[in-house]
Motif scaffolding. Structure first.
Motif, mmCIF file in Angstrom:
data_model
loop_
_atom_site.group_PDB
_atom_site.id
_atom_site.type_symbol
_atom_site.label_atom_id
_atom_site.label_comp_id
_atom_site.label_asym_id
_atom_site.label_seq_id
_atom_site.Cartn_x
_atom_site.Cartn_y
_atom_site.Cartn_z
ATOM 1 N N SER A 231 58.589 -33.873 -100.033
ATOM 2 C CA SER A 231 58.722 -35.251 -99.566
ATOM 3 C C SER A 231 59.440 -36.042 -100.650
ATOM 4 O O SER A 231 59.340 -35.721 -101.842
ATOM 5 C CB SER A 231 57.347 -35.864 -99.268
ATOM 6 O OG SER A 231 56.548 -35.884 -100.441
ATOM 7 N N ALA A 232 60.183 -37.075 -100.235
ATOM 8 C CA ALA A 232 60.971 -37.845 -101.190
ATOM 9 C C ALA A 232 61.184 -39.245 -100.648
ATOM 10 O O ALA A 232 61.021 -39.515 -99.449
ATOM 11 C CB ALA A 232 62.308 -37.161 -101.474
ATOM 12 N N ASP A 233 61.583 -40.146 -101.550
ATOM 13 C CA ASP A 233 61.878 -41.520 -101.160
ATOM 14 C C ASP A 233 63.353 -41.725 -100.844
ATOM 15 O O ASP A 233 63.809 -42.858 -100.721
ATOM 16 C CB ASP A 233 61.452 -42.484 -102.274
ATOM 17 C CG ASP A 233 62.132 -42.160 -103.606
ATOM 18 O OD1 ASP A 233 62.973 -41.231 -103.641
ATOM 19 O OD2 ASP A 233 61.829 -42.835 -104.613
ATOM 20 N N TRP A 234 64.110 -40.622 -100.714
ATOM 21 C CA TRP A 234 65.549 -40.709 -100.441
ATOM 22 C C TRP A 234 65.791 -40.573 -98.935
ATOM 23 O O TRP A 234 65.434 -39.551 -98.343
ATOM 24 C CB TRP A 234 66.302 -39.618 -101.192
ATOM 25 C CG TRP A 234 67.791 -39.729 -101.081
ATOM 26 C CD1 TRP A 234 68.629 -38.891 -100.421
ATOM 27 C CD2 TRP A 234 68.626 -40.729 -101.661
ATOM 28 N NE1 TRP A 234 69.931 -39.298 -100.550
ATOM 29 C CE2 TRP A 234 69.961 -40.438 -101.305
ATOM 30 C CE3 TRP A 234 68.373 -41.855 -102.439
ATOM 31 C CZ2 TRP A 234 71.030 -41.230 -101.704
ATOM 32 C CZ3 TRP A 234 69.436 -42.635 -102.846
ATOM 33 C CH2 TRP A 234 70.741 -42.315 -102.475
ATOM 34 N N PRO A 235 66.406 -41.587 -98.294
ATOM 35 C CA PRO A 235 66.542 -41.558 -96.828
ATOM 36 C C PRO A 235 67.772 -40.814 -96.318
ATOM 37 O O PRO A 235 68.011 -40.816 -95.112
ATOM 38 C CB PRO A 235 66.634 -43.053 -96.475
ATOM 39 C CG PRO A 235 67.283 -43.671 -97.668
ATOM 40 C CD PRO A 235 66.820 -42.884 -98.871
ATOM 41 N N HIS A 236 68.545 -40.200 -97.195
ATOM 42 C CA HIS A 236 69.782 -39.537 -96.746
ATOM 43 C C HIS A 236 69.827 -38.084 -97.252
ATOM 44 O O HIS A 236 70.726 -37.709 -98.011
ATOM 45 C CB HIS A 236 71.013 -40.298 -97.259
ATOM 46 C CG HIS A 236 70.991 -41.761 -96.965
ATOM 47 N ND1 HIS A 236 71.155 -42.266 -95.692
ATOM 48 C CD2 HIS A 236 70.793 -42.824 -97.774
ATOM 49 C CE1 HIS A 236 71.085 -43.581 -95.737
ATOM 50 N NE2 HIS A 236 70.861 -43.948 -96.978
ATOM 51 N N PRO A 237 68.862 -37.242 -96.852
ATOM 52 C CA PRO A 237 68.868 -35.857 -97.333
ATOM 53 C C PRO A 237 69.870 -34.997 -96.577
ATOM 54 O O PRO A 237 70.184 -35.250 -95.412
ATOM 55 C CB PRO A 237 67.431 -35.402 -97.054
ATOM 56 C CG PRO A 237 67.057 -36.170 -95.816
ATOM 57 C CD PRO A 237 67.728 -37.512 -95.950
ATOM 58 N N SER A 238 70.362 -33.987 -97.264
ATOM 59 C CA SER A 238 71.181 -32.960 -96.622
ATOM 60 C C SER A 238 70.519 -31.617 -96.926
ATOM 61 O O SER A 238 70.507 -31.170 -98.086
ATOM 62 C CB SER A 238 72.610 -32.994 -97.159
ATOM 63 O OG SER A 238 73.372 -31.916 -96.644
ATOM 64 N N PHE A 239 69.945 -30.986 -95.920
ATOM 65 C CA PHE A 239 69.208 -29.745 -96.126
ATOM 66 C C PHE A 239 70.193 -28.584 -96.235
ATOM 67 O O PHE A 239 71.058 -28.387 -95.376
ATOM 68 C CB PHE A 239 68.223 -29.524 -94.987
ATOM 69 C CG PHE A 239 67.205 -30.622 -94.879
ATOM 70 C CD1 PHE A 239 66.204 -30.757 -95.823
ATOM 71 C CD2 PHE A 239 67.255 -31.552 -93.846
ATOM 72 C CE1 PHE A 239 65.270 -31.784 -95.744
ATOM 73 C CE2 PHE A 239 66.334 -32.574 -93.745
ATOM 74 C CZ PHE A 239 65.340 -32.694 -94.704
#
Length: 457
Positions: A231-239
Motif C-alpha cells: 500500500s502507498a500514498d502515491w495515486p499514480h502507480p504503474s504495476f
C-alpha cells in the motif's frame, strides 16, 4: 491553374518546409532538457539510493563432499584409493513467503527538477521446510556441512534504514552485510545454527525491513506460496514485472495491491537451478513484480508529442489563412505567411519553458492564449478587418483546443487526428465547391502583397 496561384502554393509549401528548421531546433532543446533532468534525477538517486529489487530470503547450506576414488599408479600400475573432495552449496526456497509493506513517497527538488523518493516499511515472514536428508539421499554421509545462512538480495543496500534482526523459531539472530552469495548480488545474510541433516525440519522466519529507493520497488516471489501486499500514498502507480496484482485499489489517496503466486506459475525452482548450475541467473532476476512510481505529467514527453503534430498544425493554419485569401479575393504576401508561421513555431518554445515552472495544462493555456492573441491582432491588420481577425483567432483557438485533446487522449490520438484532417478537408471542399480556381489571382484590381479597396468589399 494560373501561375499566380501555383506560385503562391509553392511558396506556402516552401515556408512549411523551412519552418521545420526552428521546429527541429526546439525538438533538440526538448531532448537536451530531458537529458539534463535525467542527469539530475540520477544524481539525486546516486546520493540516496536507486530502484530496489528484493530477492529472497533463500536458505544456503555450504558443504564439502568427500569420497574415495580408485587410481592407477603411472609407473607401477598398482591401484590405490585416493581421497577426492568438492565444495558446493545447497539452496532451499521458502515453502511460504509473505511480505506486507507500506510505502510513503516524497519529492526531492534540485533546481527546477524534482525526483520521487519512497520509503517502504516491510514485514517479511514465512517458513522453510527442509526435505528428508536434505535431498541428498544415501550420499548424505559423504557431506561435511559448514555454517548455513539466510541470504537476502537487495539491489541497493544504501537504502536499508534499520538494524535488521532475524527471528527464527523464536530465536533472534543478527544480519551481516553482503548477501553471502554472488548470485544474489548485494544484500544481507544471517548465519544460522546447524541444520538437522535428517531433514523434515520446519524453520519459521520473520524480519522487518525499512527500505528507501527511487522510481521502482520490485519483489521476487521466492516461496512455493508467495503473498505480497503493498500500500502507498502515491495515486499514480504503474504495476510492472512478470505478474500483475490479483487485486488492487487505486484512488486519489493512494493504492493498495495484492499479489499471490505459486511455484506452478513462477517455476522459480528451475530458474534457481539454472542460476546455480549453469551460471544463468537472468531467469531468476526476471521473475519479479512490483510497482513503478511514475510521474503522471511529464512535460517534456507531452511537449515532444505536441511538436510531432506541428507540421499538421501549421499546415491547417496556413490552409485557413489561404482560404481567407482565396474566398475574399485578397492578396497576402509570403512574408506575412512566414511571420504567422514563426509565431506558431514559437508556441512550442513558450510551452517548453513555461511547463518547467507551471503545470502542463496551465503552461499550454498561457502559450496558446499568447499566440492566438498575437496572430489574431496581426491578421486583423493584414485582412483589414477586426471581424476577420477575430474569426481567424477563434479558429486558431479551436485548433489549439483540439491539439490539447490529442495530447491528453493518447489512446485515441490517431482516431481524433484522422477525424480532424477529414473534417478540415470536408470544410475546404464545401467552402470552395463553387470557386473558379482558374480565375483565382486574375483580378486586375489586386496585386500580390497588397489589399485593394475593392477586395475589402
Amino acid at each position: 491553374m494560373n501561375r499566380i496561384l501555383g506560385f503562391k502554393l509553392g511558396v506556402i509549401a516552401l515556408l512549411i518546409l523551412l519552418l521545420l528548421i526552428p521546429l527541429s531546433m526546439i525538438g533538440g532543446l526538448v531532448s537536451e532538457r530531458q537529458y539534463q533532468r535525467e542527469a539530475v534525477l540520477q544524481d539525486i538517486a546516486r546520493s540516496s539510493s536507486y530502484r530496489q529489487q528484493l530477492t529472497g530470503p533463500i536458505l544456503v547450506q555450504p558443504y564439502t563432499k568427500v569420497w574415495q576414488e580408485w587410481k592407477t599408479h603411472a609407473k607401477s600400475g598398482e591401484r590405490y584409493l585416493q581421497e577426492q573432495q568438492r565444495s558446493g552449496r545447497l539452496y532451499f526456497l521458502p515453502e511460504r513467503f509473505e511480505l506486507n509493506g507500506h510505502v510513503a513517497t516524497e519529492l526531492r527538488a534540485r533546481g527546477i527538477y524534482q525526483a520521487l523518493l519512497y520509503r517502504s516499511d516491510n514485514q517479511v515472514s514465512g517458513a522453510f521446510k527442509l526435505p528428508a536428508r536434505l535431498g541428498l539421499g544415501d550420499e548424505l554421509g559423504l557431506y561435511r556441512f559448514d555454517t548455513p545462512f539466510l541470504a537476502v538480495g537487495i539491489s541497493d543496500i544504501r537504502g536499508i534504514g534499520n538494524d535488521l534482526q532475524l527471528r527464527l523459531n523464536g530465536t533472534t539472530l543478527g544480519f551481516a552485510p553482503g548477501s553471502g552469495d554472488k548470485r544474489f548480488g548485494a544484500g544481507v545474510h544471517a548465519p544460522l545454527p546447524a541444520l538437522d541433516s535428517q531433514g523434515g525440519q520446519l524453520l519459521e522466519f520473520a524480519f522487518d525491513l525499512k527500505l528507501q529507493g527511487t522510481e521502482q520497488l520490485s519483489i521476487t516471489p521466492v516461496g512455493r506460496d508467495s503473498r505480497v501486499e503493498l500500500s502507498a500514498d502515491w495515486p499514480h502507480p504503474s504495476f510492472v514485472g512478470e505478474y500483475l496484482p490479483s487485486s488492487r485499489e487505486v484512488s486519489a489517496q493512494g493504492f493498495k495491491a495484492h499479489w499471490q503466486t505459486s511455484f506452478f506459475a513462477t517455476n522459480l525452482q528451475e530458474a534457481l537451478q539454472d542460476c546455480v548450475h549453469k551460471d544463468s541467473c537472468q531467469g531468476l532476476a526476471a521473475r519479479h513484480f512490483g510497482v513503478n512510481f511514475v510521474d503522471p505529467v511529464d512535460q517534456y514527453l507531452k511537449t515532444e508529442r505536441a511538436i510531432k503534430y506541428a507540421l499538421l498544425f501549421i499546415g491547417l493554419t496556413f490552409a485557413v489563412f489561404f482560404l481567407f485569401e482565396v474566398l475574399k479575393r485578397m492578396a497576402v504576401h509570403p512574408v506575412q505567411y512566414a511571420l504567422v508561421g514563426m509565431a506558431l513555431a514559437l508556441f512550442y518554445l513558450l510551452l517548453l519553458s513555461l511547463s518547467e515552472h507551471l503545470s502542463f495544462a496551465r503552461a499550454y493555456a498561457i502559450s496558446a492564449l499568447a499566440c492566438v492573441s498575437l496572430i489574431g491582432f496581426y491578421i486583423s491588420h493584414v485582412l483589414h478587418s477586426w471581424l476577420r481577425g477575430g474569426a481567424f483567432g477563434v479558429l486558431l483557438a479551436a485548433l489549439y483546443g483540439l491539439l490539447f485533446a490529442l495530447l491528453s487522449a493518447e489512446d485515441y490520438a490517431l482516431l481524433m487526428g484522422s477525424l480532424l484532417v477529414f473534417g478540415v478537408l470536408g470544410g475546404v471542399m464545401v467552402l470552395t465547391r463553387k470557386l473558379d480556381w482558374y480565375g483565382v489571382g486574375k483580378n486586375p484590381s489586386s496585386s500580390p502583397g497588397c489589399v485593394t479597396a475593392e477586395s475589402q468589399a
